[in-house]
Design a protein around this motif. Sequence first.
Motif, PDB file in Angstrom:
ATOM      1  N   PHE A  62       0.800  -0.991  -0.273  1.00 30.77           N
ATOM      2  CA  PHE A  62       0.375   0.326  -0.162  1.00 30.77           C
ATOM      3  C   PHE A  62       0.731   1.413   0.392  1.00 30.77           C
ATOM      4  CE2 PHE A  62      -2.446  -3.009   1.767  1.00 30.77           C
ATOM      5  CZ  PHE A  62      -3.867  -3.691   0.982  1.00 30.77           C
ATOM      6  N   ALA A  64       2.981   3.525  -2.605  1.00 31.50           N
ATOM      7  CA  ALA A  64       2.655   3.904  -4.445  1.00 31.50           C
ATOM      8  C   ALA A  64       4.452   3.828  -4.856  1.00 31.50           C
ATOM      9  CB  ALA A  64       1.820   5.445  -3.815  1.00 31.50           C
ATOM     10  N   GLU A  73       1.933   6.637 -14.186  1.00 36.89           N
ATOM     11  CA  GLU A  73       0.933   5.996 -13.913  1.00 36.89           C
ATOM     12  C   GLU A  73       1.625   5.690 -12.829  1.00 36.89           C
ATOM     13  OE1 GLU A  73      -1.543   2.338 -14.888  1.00 36.89           O
ATOM     14  OE2 GLU A  73       0.177   3.126 -16.216  1.00 36.89           O
ATOM     15  N   PHE A  75       1.088   3.105  -9.132  1.00 38.98           N
ATOM     16  CA  PHE A  75       0.619   1.772  -9.013  1.00 38.98           C
ATOM     17  C   PHE A  75       1.368   1.425  -7.156  1.00 38.98           C
ATOM     18  CE2 PHE A  75       1.996   1.118 -13.303  1.00 38.98           C
ATOM     19  CZ  PHE A  75       1.211   0.109 -14.032  1.00 38.98           C
ATOM     20  N   VAL A  76      -0.050   0.497  -6.652  1.00 32.06           N
ATOM     21  CA  VAL A  76      -0.048  -0.064  -5.123  1.00 32.06           C
ATOM     22  C   VAL A  76       0.179  -1.504  -5.179  1.00 32.06           C
ATOM     23  CG1 VAL A  76      -0.830   0.180  -2.822  1.00 32.06           C
ATOM     24  CG2 VAL A  76      -1.298   2.295  -4.640  1.00 32.06           C
ATOM     25  N   THR A  78      -0.460  -4.340  -3.188  1.00 31.42           N
ATOM     26  CA  THR A  78      -1.991  -5.094  -2.548  1.00 31.42           C
ATOM     27  C   THR A  78      -1.875  -6.023  -1.586  1.00 31.42           C
ATOM     28  OG1 THR A  78      -2.393  -6.134  -4.139  1.00 31.42           O
ATOM     29  CG2 THR A  78      -3.664  -3.834  -3.300  1.00 31.42           C
ATOM     30  N   SER A  85      -3.342  -0.833 -10.751  1.00 39.76           N
ATOM     31  CA  SER A  85      -2.727   0.379 -11.277  1.00 39.76           C
ATOM     32  C   SER A  85      -3.657   2.228 -10.358  1.00 39.76           C
ATOM     33  CB  SER A  85      -2.575   0.889 -12.525  1.00 39.76           C
ATOM     34  OG  SER A  85      -3.327   1.805 -12.809  1.00 39.76           O
ATOM     35  N   LEU A  86      -3.280   2.598 -10.243  1.00 41.83           N
ATOM     36  CA  LEU A  86      -3.897   4.565  -9.279  1.00 41.83           C
ATOM     37  C   LEU A  86      -5.193   4.527 -10.195  1.00 41.83           C
ATOM     38  CD1 LEU A  86      -1.769   5.055  -6.531  1.00 41.83           C
ATOM     39  CD2 LEU A  86      -3.102   3.642  -6.584  1.00 41.83           C
ATOM     40  N   SER A  87      -4.943   4.703 -11.896  1.00 43.75           N
ATOM     41  CA  SER A  87      -5.632   5.192 -12.253  1.00 43.75           C
ATOM     42  C   SER A  87      -6.115   4.476 -13.178  1.00 43.75           C
ATOM     43  CB  SER A  87      -4.674   6.004 -13.608  1.00 43.75           C
ATOM     44  OG  SER A  87      -3.716   5.140 -14.292  1.00 43.75           O
ATOM     45  N   GLY A  89      -7.472   1.448 -12.307  1.00 37.05           N
ATOM     46  CA  GLY A  89      -7.597   0.374 -11.027  1.00 37.05           C
ATOM     47  C   GLY A  89      -7.449  -1.385 -11.192  1.00 37.05           C
TER      48      GLY A  89
END
Length: 103
Positions: A62, A64, A73, A75-76, A78, A85-87, A89
Amino acid sequence: MAEDTKTQSNNTDNSTQAKRKRLPRKALPSAVQSNTNRSELTIKGRISSAAKAVSASDFPLFRAFILSPDADELFVKTTKNTIISLSTGDRYSSSCSGYLVIL
């Protein structure tokens, strides 16, 4: 006779014990969105100097990160094997290397 007394005392102990009551969960406050239409947001951050294997156990969950220093771009990670990808999903495999971003 002794067995009957033991059985009776065990039954009374179980029935007289007070059961712990569960407290209701406190609802989290709702986030308030001030702007109803989507727009771009500029975020400044610092990028780590060296890439690190995302699948490594010491890569933080969690947090970035980006895949290359010039990427746009975020990412996280998980789970051990999944990044998101945070942009968009979208989910991807964590078999890559990334640069941690400090926002």
